[in-house]
Motif scaffolding. Sequence first.
Motif, PDB file in Angstrom:
ATOM      1  N   VAL A 108       2.267  -8.557 -12.580  1.00  0.00           N
ATOM      2  CA  VAL A 108       1.602  -9.858 -12.451  1.00  0.00           C
ATOM      3  C   VAL A 108       2.045 -10.791 -13.565  1.00  0.00           C
ATOM      4  N   ARG A 109       2.142 -10.244 -14.790  1.00  0.00           N
ATOM      5  CA  ARG A 109       2.600 -11.058 -15.918  1.00  0.00           C
ATOM      6  C   ARG A 109       4.020 -11.556 -15.701  1.00  0.00           C
ATOM      7  N   GLU A 110       4.836 -10.733 -15.059  1.00  0.00           N
ATOM      8  CA  GLU A 110       6.218 -11.114 -14.836  1.00  0.00           C
ATOM      9  C   GLU A 110       6.385 -12.013 -13.612  1.00  0.00           C
ATOM     10  N   GLY A 111       5.273 -12.333 -12.948  1.00  0.00           N
ATOM     11  CA  GLY A 111       5.315 -13.257 -11.828  1.00  0.00           C
ATOM     12  C   GLY A 111       5.852 -12.657 -10.543  1.00  0.00           C
ATOM     13  N   GLU A 112       5.771 -11.342 -10.397  1.00  0.00           N
ATOM     14  CA  GLU A 112       6.294 -10.703  -9.191  1.00  0.00           C
ATOM     15  C   GLU A 112       5.246 -10.758  -8.085  1.00  0.00           C
ATOM     16  N   ALA A 113       5.606 -11.330  -6.921  1.00  0.00           N
ATOM     17  CA  ALA A 113       4.676 -11.451  -5.798  1.00  0.00           C
ATOM     18  C   ALA A 113       4.899 -10.366  -4.754  1.00  0.00           C
ATOM     19  N   ALA A 114       5.872  -9.499  -4.981  1.00  0.00           N
ATOM     20  CA  ALA A 114       6.216  -8.488  -3.977  1.00  0.00           C
ATOM     21  C   ALA A 114       5.043  -7.564  -3.682  1.00  0.00           C
ATOM     22  N   SER A 115       4.227  -7.269  -4.697  1.00  0.00           N
ATOM     23  CA  SER A 115       3.110  -6.350  -4.492  1.00  0.00           C
ATOM     24  C   SER A 115       2.115  -6.919  -3.492  1.00  0.00           C
ATOM     25  N   LEU A 116       1.877  -8.227  -3.540  1.00  0.00           N
ATOM     26  CA  LEU A 116       0.952  -8.851  -2.596  1.00  0.00           C
ATOM     27  C   LEU A 116       1.549  -8.861  -1.195  1.00  0.00           C
ATOM     28  N   LEU A 117       2.852  -9.067  -1.086  1.00  0.00           N
ATOM     29  CA  LEU A 117       3.501  -9.025   0.223  1.00  0.00           C
ATOM     30  C   LEU A 117       3.411  -7.629   0.816  1.00  0.00           C
ATOM     31  N   ARG A 118       3.627  -6.613  -0.020  1.00  0.00           N
ATOM     32  CA  ARG A 118       3.495  -5.238   0.453  1.00  0.00           C
ATOM     33  C   ARG A 118       2.061  -4.944   0.860  1.00  0.00           C
ATOM     34  N   ALA A 119       1.112  -5.489   0.113  1.00  0.00           N
ATOM     35  CA  ALA A 119      -0.296  -5.247   0.403  1.00  0.00           C
ATOM     36  C   ALA A 119      -0.671  -5.769   1.787  1.00  0.00           C
ATOM     37  N   ILE A 120      -0.281  -7.008   2.084  1.00  0.00           N
ATOM     38  CA  ILE A 120      -0.640  -7.604   3.372  1.00  0.00           C
ATOM     39  C   ILE A 120       0.159  -6.972   4.513  1.00  0.00           C
ATOM     40  N   ALA A 121       1.418  -6.603   4.239  1.00  0.00           N
ATOM     41  CA  ALA A 121       2.251  -6.005   5.290  1.00  0.00           C
ATOM     42  C   ALA A 121       1.738  -4.623   5.675  1.00  0.00           C
ATOM     43  N   SER A 122       1.272  -3.853   4.690  1.00  0.00           N
ATOM     44  CA  SER A 122       0.839  -2.483   4.971  1.00  0.00           C
ATOM     45  C   SER A 122      -0.403  -2.454   5.846  1.00  0.00           C
ATOM     46  N   THR A 123      -1.405  -3.269   5.527  1.00  0.00           N
ATOM     47  CA  THR A 123      -2.625  -3.261   6.325  1.00  0.00           C
ATOM     48  C   THR A 123      -2.413  -3.915   7.691  1.00  0.00           C
ATOM     49  N   PHE A 124      -1.499  -4.895   7.758  1.00  0.00           N
ATOM     50  CA  PHE A 124      -1.151  -5.477   9.061  1.00  0.00           C
ATOM     51  C   PHE A 124      -0.527  -4.402   9.950  1.00  0.00           C
ATOM     52  N   ALA A 125       0.371  -3.590   9.367  1.00  0.00           N
ATOM     53  CA  ALA A 125       1.033  -2.529  10.132  1.00  0.00           C
ATOM     54  C   ALA A 125       0.022  -1.502  10.624  1.00  0.00           C
ATOM     55  N   LEU A 126      -0.928  -1.128   9.759  1.00  0.00           N
ATOM     56  CA  LEU A 126      -1.941  -0.156  10.165  1.00  0.00           C
ATOM     57  C   LEU A 126      -2.805  -0.694  11.304  1.00  0.00           C
ATOM     58  N   THR A 127      -3.132  -1.973  11.245  1.00  0.00           N
ATOM     59  CA  THR A 127      -3.986  -2.566  12.270  1.00  0.00           C
ATOM     60  C   THR A 127      -3.259  -2.712  13.600  1.00  0.00           C
ATOM     61  N   ILE A 128      -2.024  -3.181  13.540  1.00  0.00           N
ATOM     62  CA  ILE A 128      -1.290  -3.494  14.757  1.00  0.00           C
ATOM     63  C   ILE A 128      -0.815  -2.233  15.478  1.00  0.00           C
ATOM     64  N   THR A 129      -0.772  -1.080  14.768  1.00  0.00           N
ATOM     65  CA  THR A 129      -0.362   0.171  15.410  1.00  0.00           C
ATOM     66  C   THR A 129      -1.554   0.928  15.984  1.00  0.00           C
ATOM     67  N   ASN A 130      -2.677   0.250  16.127  1.00  0.00           N
ATOM     68  CA  ASN A 130      -3.850   0.855  16.747  1.00  0.00           C
ATOM     69  C   ASN A 130      -4.176   0.092  18.027  1.00  0.00           C
ATOM     70  N   PRO A 131      -3.511   0.421  19.142  1.00  0.00           N
ATOM     71  CA  PRO A 131      -3.702  -0.349  20.374  1.00  0.00           C
ATOM     72  C   PRO A 131      -5.111  -0.266  20.938  1.00  0.00           C
ATOM     73  N   ALA A 132      -5.885   0.731  20.499  1.00  0.00           N
ATOM     74  CA  ALA A 132      -7.266   0.819  20.973  1.00  0.00           C
ATOM     75  C   ALA A 132      -8.051  -0.428  20.580  1.00  0.00           C
ATOM     76  N   THR A 133      -7.646  -1.058  19.473  1.00  0.00           N
ATOM     77  CA  THR A 133      -8.307  -2.282  19.030  1.00  0.00           C
ATOM     78  C   THR A 133      -8.187  -3.374  20.085  1.00  0.00           C
ATOM     79  N   LEU A 134      -7.041  -3.424  20.769  1.00  0.00           N
ATOM     80  CA  LEU A 134      -6.828  -4.436  21.803  1.00  0.00           C
ATOM     81  C   LEU A 134      -7.886  -4.343  22.886  1.00  0.00           C
ATOM     82  N   PHE A 135      -8.161  -3.124  23.332  1.00  0.00           N
ATOM     83  CA  PHE A 135      -9.117  -2.951  24.422  1.00  0.00           C
ATOM     84  C   PHE A 135     -10.551  -3.115  23.924  1.00  0.00           C
ATOM     85  N   GLY A 136     -10.773  -2.824  22.648  1.00  0.00           N
ATOM     86  CA  GLY A 136     -12.076  -3.136  22.064  1.00  0.00           C
ATOM     87  C   GLY A 136     -12.328  -4.633  22.043  1.00  0.00           C
ATOM     88  N   PHE A 137     -11.282  -5.403  21.726  1.00  0.00           N
ATOM     89  CA  PHE A 137     -11.395  -6.854  21.752  1.00  0.00           C
ATOM     90  C   PHE A 137     -11.718  -7.357  23.157  1.00  0.00           C
TER      91      PHE A 137
END
Length: 219
Positions: A108-137
């Motif tokens: 964070v001190r060095e101004g690296e934003a990659a960790s936040l990109l990885r954070a959002i990408a990882s949970t997006f991947a977990l959510t989108i790979t659960n097709p049961a959510t689609l039918f729940g919606f």
Amino acid sequence: GMDYLILIVSGVIIGLIVAAPIGPCNLICIRRTLHYGPVNGFVSGMGAALGDGTFAIITAFGLTAIAQIIEGYSTILQVVGGSLLIVFGINTYLSDPIAQHVDEKKRVREGEAASLLRAIASTFALTITNPATLFGFAALFAGLSGLSADQPSYLNAAFVVIGVIGGSALWWFALTTVVGFLHAKIDSRAVKLINHASGIAITLFGFAVIGHLLFQRFA
């Protein structure tokens, strides 16, 4: 105007219902909030919110062709999602929370934003790979959103989708804020115990997904 407000509120309710149950994404966001702070935890939650929003768009706009494609690849998506959960769980259990926290502060001190990109990408991947959510919606939309009215429109659908993303984001903001306040009262030993418990729980979620697939295949 009142009708649109009702649609947005209905979407917010759907977003909260989908996001609130304690599952892998909630555990991941809690852990990241404790280790890296509320911003990282909230950004992780927004990955899940965007995944929910994607499914909401598919459902609300009636994109049946896309829904059928997702259903056709349901098994592959669930295997990928289950495998990701197992990897996340093992990594969480084995990780050193103190060393991770120091490393994150340095980045964070060095101004690296990659960790936040990885954070959002990882949970997006977990959510989108659960097709049961689609039918729940689909079930939630039918019950709450009013999109099944006599004259549904894309505009109505858009307002509900906005509400869904807003409701999901509201949950992640509330969760990470509360956990962030509690962080100061939690010592390193407690954080390590939370790390291990979260790792075991996330890994079990992953094995449950793959086990369910195997049971369906051979039952």
